[in-house]
Structure formats: structure tokens, C-alpha cells
Scaffold this motif. Structure first.
Motif, PDB file in Angstrom:
ATOM      1  N   VAL A 124      -4.275  -0.212  -7.303  1.00 26.16           N
ATOM      2  CA  VAL A 124      -5.028  -0.496  -7.704  1.00 26.16           C
ATOM      3  C   VAL A 124      -5.988  -0.567  -6.721  1.00 26.16           C
ATOM      4  N   PHE A 125      -6.340  -0.165  -5.617  1.00 27.97           N
ATOM      5  CA  PHE A 125      -6.976   0.767  -4.729  1.00 27.97           C
ATOM      6  C   PHE A 125      -6.062   1.618  -3.479  1.00 27.97           C
ATOM      7  N   PRO A 126      -6.779   3.058  -3.751  1.00 29.92           N
ATOM      8  CA  PRO A 126      -5.723   3.959  -3.380  1.00 29.92           C
ATOM      9  C   PRO A 126      -4.894   4.049  -1.789  1.00 29.92           C
ATOM     10  N   GLY A 127      -4.206   3.345  -1.647  1.00 31.38           N
ATOM     11  CA  GLY A 127      -3.740   3.616   0.033  1.00 31.38           C
ATOM     12  C   GLY A 127      -3.833   1.999   0.866  1.00 31.38           C
ATOM     13  N   MET A 128      -4.295   1.352   0.157  1.00 37.19           N
ATOM     14  CA  MET A 128      -4.194  -0.479   0.072  1.00 37.19           C
ATOM     15  C   MET A 128      -2.939  -0.816  -0.854  1.00 37.19           C
ATOM     16  N   ALA A 129      -3.465  -0.673  -2.012  1.00 36.48           N
ATOM     17  CA  ALA A 129      -3.105  -1.659  -3.300  1.00 36.48           C
ATOM     18  C   ALA A 129      -2.204  -1.287  -4.343  1.00 36.48           C
ATOM     19  N   THR A 155       5.499   1.060  10.180  1.00 43.61           N
ATOM     20  CA  THR A 155       5.744   0.525   9.200  1.00 43.61           C
ATOM     21  C   THR A 155       4.690   1.481   7.654  1.00 43.61           C
ATOM     22  N   TYR A 156       3.662   1.139   7.535  1.00 42.19           N
ATOM     23  CA  TYR A 156       2.738   1.794   6.853  1.00 42.19           C
ATOM     24  C   TYR A 156       2.976   3.166   6.266  1.00 42.19           C
ATOM     25  N   VAL A 157       3.175   3.551   7.297  1.00 41.53           N
ATOM     26  CA  VAL A 157       2.862   5.229   7.271  1.00 41.53           C
ATOM     27  C   VAL A 157       4.495   6.089   6.427  1.00 41.53           C
ATOM     28  N   SER A 158       5.762   5.334   7.129  1.00 40.27           N
ATOM     29  CA  SER A 158       6.410   5.208   6.766  1.00 40.27           C
ATOM     30  C   SER A 158       6.843   4.919   5.284  1.00 40.27           C
ATOM     31  N   PHE A 159       6.323   3.795   5.229  1.00 42.02           N
ATOM     32  CA  PHE A 159       6.339   3.445   3.592  1.00 42.02           C
ATOM     33  C   PHE A 159       6.307   4.935   2.533  1.00 42.02           C
ATOM     34  N   GLY A 160       7.084   4.668   1.691  1.00 41.51           N
ATOM     35  CA  GLY A 160       7.041   5.682   0.478  1.00 41.51           C
ATOM     36  C   GLY A 160       5.885   5.992  -0.513  1.00 41.51           C
ATOM     37  N   PRO A 201       1.346  -1.106   0.109  1.00 46.05           N
ATOM     38  CA  PRO A 201      -0.015   0.241  -0.249  1.00 46.05           C
ATOM     39  C   PRO A 201       0.664   1.757   0.184  1.00 46.05           C
ATOM     40  N   ALA A 202       1.173   1.615  -1.576  1.00 42.18           N
ATOM     41  CA  ALA A 202       1.889   2.824  -1.265  1.00 42.18           C
ATOM     42  C   ALA A 202       1.261   3.915  -1.232  1.00 42.18           C
ATOM     43  N   LYS A 203       0.863   5.241  -0.232  1.00 47.22           N
ATOM     44  CA  LYS A 203       0.149   6.634  -0.386  1.00 47.22           C
ATOM     45  C   LYS A 203       1.041   7.411  -1.139  1.00 47.22           C
ATOM     46  N   ILE A 204      -0.257   8.440  -1.738  1.00 51.50           N
ATOM     47  CA  ILE A 204      -0.036   9.589  -2.826  1.00 51.50           C
ATOM     48  C   ILE A 204       0.694  10.955  -2.413  1.00 51.50           C
ATOM     49  N   ASN A 205       0.085  10.926  -1.787  1.00 51.71           N
ATOM     50  CA  ASN A 205       1.149  11.969  -0.374  1.00 51.71           C
ATOM     51  C   ASN A 205       0.896  12.428   0.705  1.00 51.71           C
ATOM     52  N   PHE A 249      -0.548  13.657   2.764  1.00 50.69           N
ATOM     53  CA  PHE A 249      -2.252  13.726   3.427  1.00 50.69           C
ATOM     54  C   PHE A 249      -3.460  12.287   3.240  1.00 50.69           C
ATOM     55  N   HIS A 250      -3.206  11.933   1.918  1.00 46.48           N
ATOM     56  CA  HIS A 250      -3.565  10.246   2.440  1.00 46.48           C
ATOM     57  C   HIS A 250      -2.565   9.719   3.310  1.00 46.48           C
ATOM     58  N   GLY A 251      -0.916   9.556   3.579  1.00 51.63           N
ATOM     59  CA  GLY A 251      -0.428   9.078   4.622  1.00 51.63           C
ATOM     60  C   GLY A 251      -1.037   9.243   5.657  1.00 51.63           C
ATOM     61  N   PHE A 252      -1.940  10.471   5.978  1.00 51.36           N
ATOM     62  CA  PHE A 252      -2.410  10.633   7.214  1.00 51.36           C
ATOM     63  C   PHE A 252      -3.893  10.279   7.448  1.00 51.36           C
ATOM     64  N   LEU A 253      -4.579   9.967   6.264  1.00 52.91           N
ATOM     65  CA  LEU A 253      -5.883   9.608   5.902  1.00 52.91           C
ATOM     66  C   LEU A 253      -5.508   7.494   6.607  1.00 52.91           C
ATOM     67  N   GLY A 254      -4.294   7.325   5.713  1.00 57.65           N
ATOM     68  CA  GLY A 254      -4.058   5.029   5.566  1.00 57.65           C
ATOM     69  C   GLY A 254      -3.450   5.074   7.339  1.00 57.65           C
ATOM     70  N   TRP A 255      -3.018   6.234   7.306  1.00 55.90           N
ATOM     71  CA  TRP A 255      -2.214   6.001   9.012  1.00 55.90           C
ATOM     72  C   TRP A 255      -3.540   6.010  10.107  1.00 55.90           C
TER      73      TRP A 255
END
Ligand SMILES: C[S@@+](CC[C@H](N)C(=O)[O-])C[C@H]1O[C@@H](n2cnc3c(N)ncnc32)[C@H](O)[C@@H]1O
Length: 240
Positions: free
Chosen positions: A225-230, A198-203, A158-162, A164-170
């Protein structure tokens, strides 16, 4: 605490491994709920990208959740956690036996130092494991080394877009996924709490497209394939 987009410090990686091992009894259940059941579709998308035959390596096979449904092929599964390999071997080889496929091989090792000869696989794949590698560049370079010329490397994570998206994932991991894991474990001290790090630190998706190119893969590309998940990344080893 030392985790960034490329590396994880030794002590943190060891702590991460202890937490990953603790997920074994409920690993598939939590993943199904955390992804609304989408995880099996993403695993199928990887299977569809494999060459039609040959020798395949899965790095970070965990309890065998992907490998179980890899039909045919000469399959090798690698993981640094002996208990993961034990669970995976029973599960995967019993499914293979039922289908009439030959037994898969289970190998103890790390992505950063693959115990295989150069140019010995037609494809290397890694699902929901790359983000846990303590040296992602070294792991990518090892994947390139063990692939045959023209061979394919596939990553899902699961990569993040930016940011803010990383924050939503967290937030997602700390609320919905954490609550479910807490119910299953019956305690707030469940391993998913740690895995959020690891989710938060991932690029970002782009970070690892660049890394694949920089380490020598050609036609490096990614599909969210699924923003923030895959995200599925793919690259090929040059033929010459
Ligand atoms: C979340 S599980 C993924 C399991 C499986 N691939 C799947 O599709 O669900 C991550 C696995 O990656 C493994 N792992 C962590 N660091 C690794 C490394 N440096 N090299 C290879 N595997 C690693 C862990 O031991 C764990 O079993």
C-alpha cells in the motif's frame, strides 16, 4: 546482534521490547509524522478486511492505536509488555464504552505461544508488530491454530522490495524519523534508533507470502500500500 527475516535472538528481542516500551508516550505522534499521516488510512484498510462480525484477536496491540477504532466485535488484544496492555485497556475500553460496545479483553502473551483454544477466532490481525516477533513462523502457525476454519489472518508491516529499497528505508529511519524522535525525546538515545534494526532486517513482501503458504494458509496474498512503509498480507485458514 541476531536479527534476520525469520527470527530475533532472545537478548535482542528483550532489548527490542525495552525500546518498544519506551515509545509509549510518543508512539502515535512519531508514527503519524513518520508516515505523513497515512497510518490511519492503513488501519482503516485492515478494519475493512475484517469479517462483518465475530471474535477478533489483535496480536501485538501496543498502546491500542488500532484496537481503539475497532467498533463492535468481541475483541481480544494481546501483547507481551504489561505497560502496553495497561495503556491500551484504558484507551480502548473507554472508547468502546462511549460507543456502547462491550469491553475488550486484554491478554498478556506472545504470538509464538498464543494462550487461546484452537479454532476460537474469526479473524486474527497484527499491525506493525509481526516484524518484532522473535519467531515469525511459529507466530503464523499459532495464528492458523487459533483461527476457525475459513477465518482470516491479516498482517501489516513495512516490507522492502529488494536490498536497495531496504537501504533507502534505513536512510529514511536514520534521518527523518530519527530527527523527529530526537526532537520529541530531547536526546539522541531515543528508542527509534534501535527500532531501525528490525526494519532493516525485515524481509520482502514475497518472503512472507511464501511463509504464510508454507505454514498452511490458503489464498495467501499481499498488497503493497506504500512501498517501504506498509504492506498488507492476508491469508485464510482452509475449511477442511
Ligand atoms: C509497534 S507496536 C504496534 C502497536 C499497534 N499494533 C499498532 O497498530 O500501532 C508493536 C507491538 O508488538 C509487540 N510484540 C513484540 N514482539 C511480540 C511477540 N513476539 N508477540 C506478540 N507481540 C509482540 C510489542 O510488545 C509492541 O507492543
Amino acid at each position: 546482534m541476531f536479527v534476520d527475516t525469520e527470527t530475533i535472538g532472545k537478548e535482542d528481542w528483550e532489548e527490542l521490547q525495552r525500546n518498544l516500551e519506551a515509545t509509549i508516550p510518543v508512539y502515535d505522534k512519531v508514527n503519524r509524522v513518520a508516515t505523513f499521516g497515512q497510518v490511519s488510512k492503513w488501519r482503516r484498510m485492515v478494519r475493512e478486511r475484517l469479517p462483518s462480525n465475530g471474535r477478533i484477536l489483535e496480536v501485538g496491540c501496543g498502546p491500542g492505536s488500532f484496537a481503539e477504532d475497532v467498533e463492535g466485535y468481541d475483541l481480544v488484544c494481546l501483547d507481551p509488555i504489561p505497560e502496553m496492555l495497561k495503556v491500551a485497556e484504558e484507551r480502548v475500553n473507554s472508547a468502546r464504552k462511549k460507543r456502547g460496545d462491550g469491553a475488550a479483553e486484554f491478554v498478556h502473551g506472545k504470538a509464538e505461544d498464543l494462550p487461546f483454544d484452537d479454532a476460537s477466532f474469526d479473524a486474527v490481525c497484527t499491525l506493525f508488530s509481526f516484524r518484532d516477533w522473535f519467531d515469525k513462523r511459529a507466530g503464523i502457525s499459532e495464528a492458523l491454530r487459533v483461527l476457525k476454519p475459513g477465518g482470516t489472518f491479516i498482517i501489516v508491516d513495512p516490507a522492502k522490495i529488494n536490498r536497495f529499497h531496504g537501504f533507502l528505508g534505513w536512510l529514511w529511519m536514520r534521518t527523518y524519523v530519527s530527527l523527529y524522535a530526537r526532537i520529541l525525546y530531547g536526546t539522541g538515545g531515543h528508542p527509534w534508533k534501535w527500532l531501525t534494526k528490525t526494519y532493516v532486517s525485515f524481509g520482502t513482501t514475497k518472503d512472507y507470502v511464501s511463509m504464510l503458504q508454507e505454514e498452511g494458509f490458503i489464498d495467501a496474498r499481499a498488497k503493497v500500500v506504500f512501498p517501504g512503509m506498509a504492506t498488507i498480507w492476508q491469508g485464510e485458514k482452509p475449511v477442511n
